[in-house]
Design a protein around this motif. Structure first.
Motif, short mmCIF file in Angstrom:
data_model
loop_
_atom_site.label_atom_id
_atom_site.label_comp_id
_atom_site.label_asym_id
_atom_site.label_seq_id
_atom_site.Cartn_x
_atom_site.Cartn_y
_atom_site.Cartn_z
N ASP A 27 28.14 -13.69 -100.59
CA ASP A 27 27.11 -12.64 -100.89
C ASP A 27 26.96 -12.72 -102.36
OD1 ASP A 27 25.54 -10.68 -101.29
OD2 ASP A 27 26.81 -8.95 -99.90
N GLU A 28 25.64 -13.76 -102.32
CA GLU A 28 24.53 -13.15 -103.90
C GLU A 28 26.10 -14.15 -104.82
OE1 GLU A 28 22.03 -10.38 -104.80
OE2 GLU A 28 21.40 -10.37 -103.14
N SER A 41 23.56 -8.52 -97.64
CA SER A 41 25.19 -8.84 -96.81
C SER A 41 26.36 -7.43 -95.87
CB SER A 41 25.35 -7.29 -98.20
OG SER A 41 24.67 -7.60 -99.55
#
Ligand code: ADP
Ligand code: MG
Length: 246
Positions: free
Chosen positions: A167-168, A47
């Protein structure tokens, strides 16, 4: 095949939080039109790298360039680069007090000065693409997690970014909603969008990625095409990680 064209370049990027070194000399290239998937353990710095690319988190040393221009705090550069780089987070981050339509049109109207009618029309086209056109007048709380994330993707696309960072994007979703979001991302990849995707979805990485990068303790421990990455894991650590995630 044409020559790869670097779109985002990182050179020896370092970042620490206090005494904790979170990024260690990260040097890599994300090419135009490619889908790069970043995997790795929680806390390995994935991240932080995406946030550094978007200048949500300034790095300490090294250099990040987007289409040849160094990421910095210069306001004009920052604004242009932020509009070129779309970001989708794990928590959908929609504006809760705004309808789906307004979520999509806000930035184009404010930042690009797009007239309302045109912004609405573009928003409808994008919402159709992510299968959310029937929900334009709803508010985020009236939508499922998967629906919210599809709206969040459409909202990022509304600024006509040249690269999308994820991001995820499916980590906060109930399992039955993961596929609908991955399907939207797959379509985006098929359309030629440059994408950098942090995910634990190994199936997506195998099928959609042009490259898989394995992050370990703030650095890129391995970087390979998916067939090679998954068929011939470069280390025991990677083999174990893939095994846990699959
Ligand atoms: P990942 O996304 O791979 O799970 P992160 O990049 O979020 O990893 O975090 C890497 C490390 O940096 C973690 O140990 C995390 O606790 C720490 N970290 C991230 N953001 C901050 C912050 N704003 N302040 C302090 N520590 C942070
Ligand atoms: Mg993370």
């Amino acid at each position: 095949m044409s020559q790869p064209e670097p779109f985002i370049v990182t050179e020896r990027v370092c970042k620490a939080f206090g005494t904790q070194q979170v990024l260690r000399d990260v040097s890599t290239v994300f090419n135009t039109g490619e889908v790069s998937v970043i995997i790795g353990a929680s806390g390995s710095g994935k991240s932080t790298l995406l946030r550094a690319i978007n200048r949500l988190e300034p790095h300490d040393s090294g250099c990040i360039r987007i289409d040849g221009v160094e990421v910095s705090d210069d306001p004009a550069t920052l604004q242009r680069q932020r509009s070129e780089v779309g970001m989708v987070f794990q928590q959908f981050n929609l504006f809760g007090h705004m309808s789906v339509l307004d979520n999509l049109t806000l930035a184009p109207r404010r930042i690009r000065r797009t007239p309302r009618a045109q912004a609405n029309e573009q928003a409808m086209t994008l919402l159709r693409r992510v299968g959310m056109h029937a929900h334009v007048h709803k508010y985020p709380w009236q939508l499922s997690g998967g629906q919210q994330q599809r709206v969040a993707i459409a909202r990022a696309l509304a600024m006509q970014p040249r690269v999308m960072l994820f991001d995820e994007p499916t980590s906060a979703l109930d399992p039955e909603m993961v596929q609908e979001v991955l399907d939207v991302m797959r379509e985006l990849a098929r359309g030629g969008m440059t994408m950098v995707v942090v995910t634990h979805e190994m199936g997506f990485a195998r099928e959609v990625a042009d490259r898989v990068l394995f992050f370990d303790q703030g650095g890129i421990a391995h970087d390979a095409a998916p067939a090679e990455f998954f068929e011939y894991p470069a280390s025991e650590r990677i083999r174990a990680f893939i095994g846990r995630m699959s």
